[in-house]
Design an enzyme around this catalytic site. Structure first.
Site, PDB file in Angstrom:
ATOM      1  N   CYS A  83      -4.069  -0.657  11.804  1.00  0.00           N
ATOM      2  CA  CYS A  83      -4.870  -0.138  11.305  1.00  0.00           C
ATOM      3  C   CYS A  83      -6.659  -0.429  11.420  1.00  0.00           C
ATOM      4  O   CYS A  83      -6.823  -0.571  12.547  1.00  0.00           O
ATOM      5  CB  CYS A  83      -4.312   0.103   9.300  1.00  0.00           C
ATOM      6  SG  CYS A  83      -5.249  -0.086   8.455  1.00  0.00           S
ATOM      7  N   ASP A 120       0.798  10.277   8.776  1.00  0.00           N
ATOM      8  CA  ASP A 120      -0.513  10.061   8.879  1.00  0.00           C
ATOM      9  C   ASP A 120      -2.249  10.217   8.689  1.00  0.00           C
ATOM     10  O   ASP A 120      -2.441  10.806   9.824  1.00  0.00           O
ATOM     11  CB  ASP A 120      -0.548   8.407   9.827  1.00  0.00           C
ATOM     12  CG  ASP A 120      -1.735   7.910  10.067  1.00  0.00           C
ATOM     13  OD1 ASP A 120      -2.480   7.554   9.420  1.00  0.00           O
ATOM     14  OD2 ASP A 120      -2.070   7.087  11.039  1.00  0.00           O
ATOM     15  N   HIS A 144       1.903   6.288   8.022  1.00  0.00           N
ATOM     16  CA  HIS A 144       0.645   5.050   8.581  1.00  0.00           C
ATOM     17  C   HIS A 144       1.581   3.704   7.756  1.00  0.00           C
ATOM     18  O   HIS A 144       2.203   3.692   6.844  1.00  0.00           O
ATOM     19  CB  HIS A 144      -0.098   5.686   7.769  1.00  0.00           C
ATOM     20  CG  HIS A 144      -1.624   4.326   7.942  1.00  0.00           C
ATOM     21  ND1 HIS A 144      -2.469   4.744   8.862  1.00  0.00           N
ATOM     22  CD2 HIS A 144      -1.860   3.063   7.393  1.00  0.00           C
ATOM     23  CE1 HIS A 144      -3.111   3.424   9.145  1.00  0.00           C
ATOM     24  NE2 HIS A 144      -2.813   2.508   8.187  1.00  0.00           N
TER      25      HIS A 144
END
Length: 276
Positions: free
Chosen positions: A162, A209, A241
């Site tokens: 991330c 995502d 995600h």
């Protein structure tokens, strides 16, 4: 406010921070997590005045190489420590930077099970503050790690989740020191992060995502393909995600996806560093 996440000064003609995102900033999907069980075995130390988690391989499995870990917005939480230990079990000396300085997003939830932050919490200000620190701290930290832990034969790899993805791309550009790297469910990426790659990148991606959706993922792939970059995309259906770090380990498929993401990253780094 559109925070800048690049380690280079912009030129007068091109303000990189104003360019559109391919992987968007972390959103609400990044705030929730399943906490994994286990006993981390590494230790913390200060490197370049930033707290750093260090996990060492057992001598008989050590490959002599170093892996930089760039965390997601949960920072140094149990899942991160455990996965760094797993990379160490694969032979790497692993160092993870706490560029959140003890202020991960989890501190700002109402309780441990909450998927939203406290009312009144300024998420954008929090991101901007930590982006600014990470941008300035990471290059110096990488140099300090190389100086303190590197040897004449050390090779370097990197992994980011991330928030950590841009730092992976930076280390795989001509200005970085890593021979190969990987990210999972990325954030904060712009076209230049892919255009400037000069070393192999592994992309571990979730089908569902909102930060790096199909259109943006395909655009990133087209940039790398057209420029002749070396890359591999690993795409998992049915996961969201965060799956590679914060997935539900009680769900058999989520566990499998997380484990395959990890194994793929290790194999990718092993292969390319083995060619150096």
């Amino acid at each position: 406010m559109d925070p800048k996440i690049t380690h280079r000064a912009s030129t007068p003609s091109t303000d990189l921070s104003a360019l559109p995102y391919l992987a968007k900033p972390p959103g609400a999907c990044c705030i929730s997590a399943s906490i994994h069980s286990g006993s981390p075995r590494g230790s913390f130390t200060a490197i370049s005045a930033v707290e750093t988690y260090v996990s060492k391989p057992v001598p008989e499995h050590a490959n002599g190489n170093i892996l930089f870990y760039f965390p997601d917005i949960w920072g140094m939480f149990p899942n991160a420590l455990l996965i760094m230990d797993a990379f160490a079990d694969a032979g790497y000396l692993v160092l993870g930077i706490d560029y959140f300085r003890g202020d991960p997003i989890s501190k700002h939830r109402k309780d441990r099970n909450d998927t939203e932050t406290d009312p009144g919490f300024d998420y954008d200000a929090w991101k901007t503050k930590h982006i600014a620190f990470a941008n300035s701290a990471v290059p110096t930290w990488v140099s300090a790690v190389k100086s303190e832990y590197g040897t004449p034969t050390s090779k370097f790899a990197c992994v980011g989740y991330c928030f950590g993805a841009p730092f992976v791309c930076d280390q795989l550009s001509s200005k970085g020191i890593c021979a190969a790297g990987a990210f999972a469910h990325p954030a904060f990426l712009r076209e230049h992060h892919f255009q400037e790659l000069s070393r192999p990148l592994w992309l571990s991606c979730a089908e569902m995502d909102g930060t790096f959706d199909e259109e943006r993922r395909n655009k990133a792939v087209s940039i790398m393909r057209d420029a002749g970059k070396r890359y591999h995309v690993q795409l998992f259906s049915g996961v969201r995600h965060g799956f590679a770090l914060k997935g539900n380990m009680e769900d058999g498929y989520e566990r499998w996806a997380k484990e395959r993401s990890f194994a793929g990253i290790v194999e990718w780094c092993d292969f390319w560093l083995g060619l150096e």
